[in-house]
Write a protein that holds these residues in place. Sequence first.
Motif, PDB file in Angstrom:
ATOM      1  N   ALA A  97      -6.194  -0.429 -10.179  1.00 15.99           N
ATOM      2  CA  ALA A  97      -5.414  -1.538  -9.623  1.00 15.99           C
ATOM      3  C   ALA A  97      -4.765  -1.126  -8.304  1.00 15.99           C
ATOM      4  CB  ALA A  97      -4.356  -2.001 -10.620  1.00 15.99           C
ATOM      5  N   ALA A  98      -4.210   0.083  -8.260  1.00 12.80           N
ATOM      6  CA  ALA A  98      -3.569   0.567  -7.035  1.00 12.80           C
ATOM      7  C   ALA A  98      -4.585   0.691  -5.902  1.00 12.80           C
ATOM      8  CB  ALA A  98      -2.885   1.909  -7.294  1.00 12.80           C
ATOM      9  N   ARG A  99      -5.778   1.172  -6.217  1.00 13.90           N
ATOM     10  CA  ARG A  99      -6.824   1.325  -5.195  1.00 13.90           C
ATOM     11  C   ARG A  99      -7.280  -0.037  -4.679  1.00 13.90           C
ATOM     12  NH1 ARG A  99      -8.440   4.739  -1.333  1.00 13.90           N
ATOM     13  NH2 ARG A  99     -10.663   4.536  -0.964  1.00 13.90           N
ATOM     14  N   VAL A 100      -7.480  -0.998  -5.582  1.00 14.74           N
ATOM     15  CA  VAL A 100      -7.879  -2.353  -5.170  1.00 14.74           C
ATOM     16  C   VAL A 100      -6.803  -2.957  -4.275  1.00 14.74           C
ATOM     17  CG1 VAL A 100      -8.344  -4.713  -5.962  1.00 14.74           C
ATOM     18  CG2 VAL A 100      -9.332  -2.770  -7.183  1.00 14.74           C
ATOM     19  N   ALA A 101      -5.528  -2.794  -4.657  1.00 13.38           N
ATOM     20  CA  ALA A 101      -4.431  -3.344  -3.868  1.00 13.38           C
ATOM     21  C   ALA A 101      -4.437  -2.752  -2.461  1.00 13.38           C
ATOM     22  CB  ALA A 101      -3.096  -3.077  -4.559  1.00 13.38           C
ATOM     23  N   ALA A 102      -4.676  -1.448  -2.344  1.00  9.23           N
ATOM     24  CA  ALA A 102      -4.692  -0.787  -1.039  1.00  9.23           C
ATOM     25  C   ALA A 102      -5.854  -1.285  -0.182  1.00  9.23           C
ATOM     26  CB  ALA A 102      -4.775   0.729  -1.221  1.00  9.23           C
ATOM     27  N   ILE A 103      -7.036  -1.395  -0.763  1.00  6.32           N
ATOM     28  CA  ILE A 103      -8.214  -1.872  -0.023  1.00  6.32           C
ATOM     29  C   ILE A 103      -8.015  -3.318   0.404  1.00  6.32           C
ATOM     30  CG2 ILE A 103     -10.684  -2.426  -0.212  1.00  6.32           C
ATOM     31  CD1 ILE A 103     -10.889  -0.039  -2.196  1.00  6.32           C
ATOM     32  N   ALA A 104      -7.537  -4.149  -0.510  1.00  6.95           N
ATOM     33  CA  ALA A 104      -7.332  -5.571  -0.219  1.00  6.95           C
ATOM     34  C   ALA A 104      -6.305  -5.751   0.898  1.00  6.95           C
ATOM     35  CB  ALA A 104      -6.904  -6.314  -1.479  1.00  6.95           C
ATOM     36  N   ALA A 105      -5.228  -4.959   0.855  1.00  3.88           N
ATOM     37  CA  ALA A 105      -4.193  -5.061   1.891  1.00  3.88           C
ATOM     38  C   ALA A 105      -4.763  -4.693   3.253  1.00  3.88           C
ATOM     39  CB  ALA A 105      -3.010  -4.158   1.538  1.00  3.88           C
ATOM     40  N   ARG A 106      -5.588  -3.641   3.300  1.00  2.00           N
ATOM     41  CA  ARG A 106      -6.209  -3.227   4.563  1.00  2.00           C
ATOM     42  C   ARG A 106      -7.116  -4.315   5.127  1.00  2.00           C
ATOM     43  NH1 ARG A 106      -7.309   2.051   2.642  1.00  2.00           N
ATOM     44  NH2 ARG A 106      -9.481   1.520   2.358  1.00  2.00           N
ATOM     45  N   GLN A 107      -7.796  -5.027   4.222  1.00  2.00           N
ATOM     46  CA  GLN A 107      -8.754  -6.051   4.658  1.00  2.00           C
ATOM     47  C   GLN A 107      -8.131  -7.442   4.739  1.00  2.00           C
ATOM     48  OE1 GLN A 107     -12.464  -5.907   2.487  1.00  2.00           O
ATOM     49  NE2 GLN A 107     -12.655  -3.700   2.727  1.00  2.00           N
ATOM     50  N   GLY A 108      -6.848  -7.554   4.388  1.00  2.00           N
ATOM     51  CA  GLY A 108      -6.179  -8.849   4.431  1.00  2.00           C
ATOM     52  C   GLY A 108      -6.737  -9.850   3.436  1.00  2.00           C
ATOM     53  N   LYS A 109      -7.162  -9.357   2.273  1.00  2.00           N
ATOM     54  CA  LYS A 109      -7.751 -10.219   1.237  1.00  2.00           C
ATOM     55  C   LYS A 109      -6.888 -10.182  -0.016  1.00  2.00           C
ATOM     56  CE  LYS A 109     -12.522  -9.897   2.701  1.00  2.00           C
ATOM     57  NZ  LYS A 109     -13.891  -9.780   2.286  1.00  2.00           N
ATOM     58  N   PRO A 110      -7.100 -11.147  -0.924  1.00  2.00           N
ATOM     59  CA  PRO A 110      -6.383 -11.108  -2.204  1.00  2.00           C
ATOM     60  C   PRO A 110      -6.802  -9.865  -3.003  1.00  2.00           C
ATOM     61  CG  PRO A 110      -7.504 -13.227  -1.900  1.00  2.00           C
ATOM     62  CD  PRO A 110      -7.961 -12.322  -0.800  1.00  2.00           C
TER      63      PRO A 110
END
Length: 108
Positions: free
Chosen positions: A11-24
């Motif tokens: 979950a933490a990794r998905v949140a970091a990737i999503a934040a970098r890409q500006g996605k949910p």
Amino acid sequence: MNSITLSPSAAARVAAIAARQGKPAMLRLSVEGGGCSGFQYRFGLDEAPADDDTVAETDGVKLLVDSISLDLVQGSVVDFVESLSGSAFQVSNPNAASGCGCGSSFSV
């Protein structure tokens, strides 16, 4: 009991990737034919759940699995693992009769 689980590290990794890409913060897990053992896992960010998705949520991050793939990954845990050979999302799948060395394909 959830039919599929997203670990806190995933979950933490998905949140970091999503934040970098500006996605949910939504990770889609799907299962496709192919790979060295018959089926392979596919991961990708998604914008919204589909009508037939099962949604598991951990720390505000959603894991989306379509109904066909869910049959093959029921009871699994999606984790994010970092090791000397690299870092990757991994599926601990109790339905897999066998897997492969790369950990990205399986058979039932």
